[in-house]
Design an enzyme around this catalytic site. Structure first.
Site, PDB file in Angstrom:
ATOM      1  N   ARG A   1       0.883  -1.184   0.000  1.00 39.84           N
ATOM      2  CA  ARG A   1       0.000   0.000   0.000  1.00 39.84           C
ATOM      3  C   ARG A   1       0.908   1.218   0.000  1.00 39.84           C
ATOM      4  O   ARG A   1       1.757   1.358   0.898  1.00 39.84           O
ATOM      5  CB  ARG A   1      -0.904  -0.009   1.236  1.00 39.84           C
ATOM      6  CG  ARG A   1      -1.601   1.334   1.444  1.00 39.84           C
ATOM      7  CD  ARG A   1      -2.686   1.298   2.509  1.00 39.84           C
ATOM      8  NE  ARG A   1      -3.838   0.565   2.043  1.00 39.84           N
ATOM      9  CZ  ARG A   1      -5.049   0.655   2.597  1.00 39.84           C
ATOM     10  NH1 ARG A   1      -5.239   1.440   3.650  1.00 39.84           N
ATOM     11  NH2 ARG A   1      -6.050  -0.035   2.122  1.00 39.84           N
TER      12      ARG A   1
ATOM     13  N   HIS B   1      -7.653   0.856  -6.067  1.00 44.56           N
ATOM     14  CA  HIS B   1      -7.781  -0.048  -4.917  1.00 44.56           C
ATOM     15  C   HIS B   1      -8.415  -1.360  -5.419  1.00 44.56           C
ATOM     16  O   HIS B   1      -9.557  -1.674  -5.095  1.00 44.56           O
ATOM     17  CB  HIS B   1      -8.652   0.615  -3.853  1.00 44.56           C
ATOM     18  CG  HIS B   1      -8.531   0.001  -2.492  1.00 44.56           C
ATOM     19  ND1 HIS B   1      -7.748  -1.102  -2.229  1.00 44.56           N
ATOM     20  CD2 HIS B   1      -9.115   0.333  -1.306  1.00 44.56           C
ATOM     21  CE1 HIS B   1      -7.837  -1.407  -0.945  1.00 44.56           C
ATOM     22  NE2 HIS B   1      -8.666  -0.564  -0.360  1.00 44.56           N
TER      23      HIS B   1
ATOM     24  N   GLN C   1     -10.100  -4.005  -3.115  1.00 45.08           N
ATOM     25  CA  GLN C   1     -11.400  -3.571  -2.625  1.00 45.08           C
ATOM     26  C   GLN C   1     -12.492  -3.943  -3.629  1.00 45.08           C
ATOM     27  O   GLN C   1     -13.567  -4.420  -3.245  1.00 45.08           O
ATOM     28  CB  GLN C   1     -11.382  -2.048  -2.418  1.00 45.08           C
ATOM     29  CG  GLN C   1     -12.674  -1.507  -1.859  1.00 45.08           C
ATOM     30  CD  GLN C   1     -12.939  -1.998  -0.442  1.00 45.08           C
ATOM     31  OE1 GLN C   1     -12.068  -1.893   0.418  1.00 45.08           O
ATOM     32  NE2 GLN C   1     -14.117  -2.536  -0.193  1.00 45.08           N
TER      33      GLN C   1
ATOM     34  N   ASP D   1     -17.613   6.914  -0.759  1.00 43.97           N
ATOM     35  CA  ASP D   1     -16.362   6.766  -0.013  1.00 43.97           C
ATOM     36  C   ASP D   1     -16.068   8.115   0.652  1.00 43.97           C
ATOM     37  O   ASP D   1     -16.741   9.117   0.382  1.00 43.97           O
ATOM     38  CB  ASP D   1     -15.231   6.360  -0.983  1.00 43.97           C
ATOM     39  CG  ASP D   1     -13.926   6.004  -0.270  1.00 43.97           C
ATOM     40  OD1 ASP D   1     -13.936   5.831   0.964  1.00 43.97           O
ATOM     41  OD2 ASP D   1     -12.885   5.918  -0.960  1.00 43.97           O
TER      42      ASP D   1
ATOM     43  N   CYS E   1     -16.374   1.257   1.185  1.00 45.73           N
ATOM     44  CA  CYS E   1     -15.190   0.441   1.484  1.00 45.73           C
ATOM     45  C   CYS E   1     -14.758   0.565   2.940  1.00 45.73           C
ATOM     46  O   CYS E   1     -14.032  -0.280   3.440  1.00 45.73           O
ATOM     47  CB  CYS E   1     -14.052   0.812   0.542  1.00 45.73           C
ATOM     48  SG  CYS E   1     -13.441   2.501   0.753  1.00 45.73           S
TER      49      CYS E   1
ATOM     50  N   ARG F   1     -13.216  -8.746   2.079  1.00 45.48           N
ATOM     51  CA  ARG F   1     -11.806  -8.472   1.799  1.00 45.48           C
ATOM     52  C   ARG F   1     -10.979  -9.722   2.090  1.00 45.48           C
ATOM     53  O   ARG F   1     -10.077 -10.091   1.333  1.00 45.48           O
ATOM     54  CB  ARG F   1     -11.300  -7.289   2.640  1.00 45.48           C
ATOM     55  CG  ARG F   1     -11.936  -5.942   2.294  1.00 45.48           C
ATOM     56  CD  ARG F   1     -11.544  -5.454   0.909  1.00 45.48           C
ATOM     57  NE  ARG F   1     -10.101  -5.347   0.758  1.00 45.48           N
ATOM     58  CZ  ARG F   1      -9.364  -4.323   1.213  1.00 45.48           C
ATOM     59  NH1 ARG F   1      -9.943  -3.293   1.787  1.00 45.48           N
ATOM     60  NH2 ARG F   1      -8.060  -4.305   1.036  1.00 45.48           N
TER      61      ARG F   1
HETATM   62  N1  NVA Z   1     -10.327   6.553  -0.718  1.00 45.61           N
HETATM   63  C1  NVA Z   1      -9.876   6.114   0.573  1.00 45.61           C
HETATM   64  C2  NVA Z   1      -9.965   4.631   0.680  1.00 45.61           C
HETATM   65  C3  NVA Z   1      -9.562   4.078   2.004  1.00 45.61           C
HETATM   66  C4  NVA Z   1      -9.624   2.594   2.054  1.00 45.61           C
HETATM   67  C5  NVA Z   1      -8.442   6.570   0.781  1.00 45.61           C
HETATM   68  O1  NVA Z   1      -7.622   6.434  -0.137  1.00 45.61           O
HETATM   69  O2  NVA Z   1      -8.130   7.078   1.860  1.00 45.61           O
HETATM   70  N1   CP Z   2     -11.147  -0.353   2.839  1.00 47.46           N
HETATM   71  C1   CP Z   2      -9.863  -0.367   3.232  1.00 47.46           C
HETATM   72  O1   CP Z   2      -8.954  -0.593   2.446  1.00 47.46           O
HETATM   73  O2   CP Z   2      -9.671  -0.145   4.560  1.00 47.46           O
HETATM   74  P1   CP Z   2      -8.282   0.091   5.296  1.00 47.46           P
HETATM   75  O3   CP Z   2      -7.772   1.441   4.890  1.00 47.46           O
HETATM   76  O4   CP Z   2      -8.640   0.038   6.759  1.00 47.46           O
HETATM   77  O5   CP Z   2      -7.340  -0.988   4.908  1.00 47.46           O
END
Ligand code: NVA
Ligand code: CP
Length: 317
Positions: free
Chosen positions: A113, A140, A143, A231, A274, A302
């Site tokens: 990540r 993502h 997801q 989101d 998500c 997930r």
């Molecule tokens: N769009 C959000 C998703 C978190 C899982 C982010 O990137 O923070």
């Molecule tokens: N939805 C998701 O990826 O959550 P986290 O940021 O907690 O991993």
């Protein structure tokens, strides 16, 4: 029916990376979802990842991705190794290419990540083991595998269905666009003009035959939709970008998913998010905590979806 999942011995050349949904044909993604469903049903005897280790690199915070990968790898008999960016030499300037070559000597797969998609691309370019995208600023994909699995568990095949995205055209929205092309659903996105997903991605999806509709009107997007998705208004790293968090709140205020908006979707529409969620911002508490919400099934999935991705990446099927 239960089936032993056989993984190919040794690595493949090139390794089976899972970077973007657009990199795959639909049937390959289907194969991963079939493996996920098999794992979820408990129809996967033995420990297919026995003797294998997977590095999980986090350059951004996570709850679901970290725990679901870690537990999933354990359940498949493998060993997860969680690496926080601040504990790695890459945070002191070690090159991604060297990190990739070194980790490839120790582990069988790498999940990452990161904020910058170029970092995971660089990792994948130099790794000799599969690299899995656990979120970047532009996508993502793990997801979306869970989201498609969740939709289909609740409402049957997603092909031909209408999904409405309401809010920021962010990384998850961009993976939804890729998923629409690969899984054959219609995607309507309602976003402020300033927060639209990249036109080049929309053009790509349309060229693949996907139906992608863009609007600034949430009501228009959700009309008749079987699934409404949103989101966070401020994703990780957005706090510091040019548009800034306060500006995003102003732009996105008309895009909250409320009960009134859900009433304009199909009567049996489900609500997905998500997570993490912000009640009273992108979604009203009555919706996310209401009867149409499937967000905790989605979070659970997930775990299952990523087992499918991992098993495929390590040579199943
Ligand atoms: N769009 C959000 C998703 C978190 C899982 C982010 O990137 O923070
Ligand atoms: N939805 C998701 O990826 O959550 P986290 O940021 O907690 O991993």
């Amino acid at each position: 029916m239960s089936a032993v999942v056989a993984l190919k011995a040794g690595g493949e050349d090139p390794p089976r990376h899972f970077l973007e949904l657009m990199d795959f044909e639909g049937p390959t993604l289907r194969r991963m979802l079939d493996l996920a469903a098999q794992a979820k049903r408990g129809a996967m005897p033995g420990k297919p990842l026995a003797g294998k280790s997977v590095a999980l690199i986090f350059e951004k915070p996570s709850t679901r991705t970290r725990v679901s990968f870690e537990v999933g790898i354990h359940q498949l008999g493998g060993q997860p190794i969680v690496l926080s960016a601040r504990d790695m030499q890459s945070s002191r300037g070690e090159e991604m290419s060297d990190t990739a070559k070194v980790l490839s000597r120790y582990v069988d797969a790498i999940m990452m990540r990161t904020h910058d998609v170029n970092r995971i691309r660089e990792l994948a370019r130099h790794a000799t083991v599969p690299v899995i995208n656990g979120l970047t600023d532009i996508s993502h994909p793990c997801q979306l595998m869970a989201d498609v699995l969740t939709f289909e568990e609740h409402r049957g095949p997603i092909a031909g269905q209408v999904v409405a995205w309401v809010g920021d055209g962010n990384n998850v929205a961009q993976s939804f666009i890729q998923a629409a092309a690969r899984f054959g659903f219609t995607l309507r996105l309602a976003t402020p003009a300033a927060l639209r997903p990249p036109q080049a991605l929309v053009d790509w999806a349309r060229a693949q035959g996907a139906t992608i509709e863009l609007t600034e009107d949430p009501a228009e997007a959700v009309r008749g939709a079987r699934c409404v998705v949103t989101d966070a208004w401020v994703s990780m790293n957005d706090e510091t970008d040019d548009s800034g968090a306060p500006n995003r709140h102003n732009l996105l205020a008309p895009y909250q998913v409320t009960e009134a908006l859900m009433r304009q979707a199909a009567p049996d529409a489900i609500f997905q998010h998500c997570l993490p969620a912000h009640r009273g911002e992108e979604v009203a508490a009555e919706v996310i905590d209401g009867p149409q919400s499937v967000v905790f099934d989605e979070a659970e999935n997930r775990l299952h979806a990523q087992k499918g991705v991992l098993l495929w990446a390590l040579g199943a099927g």
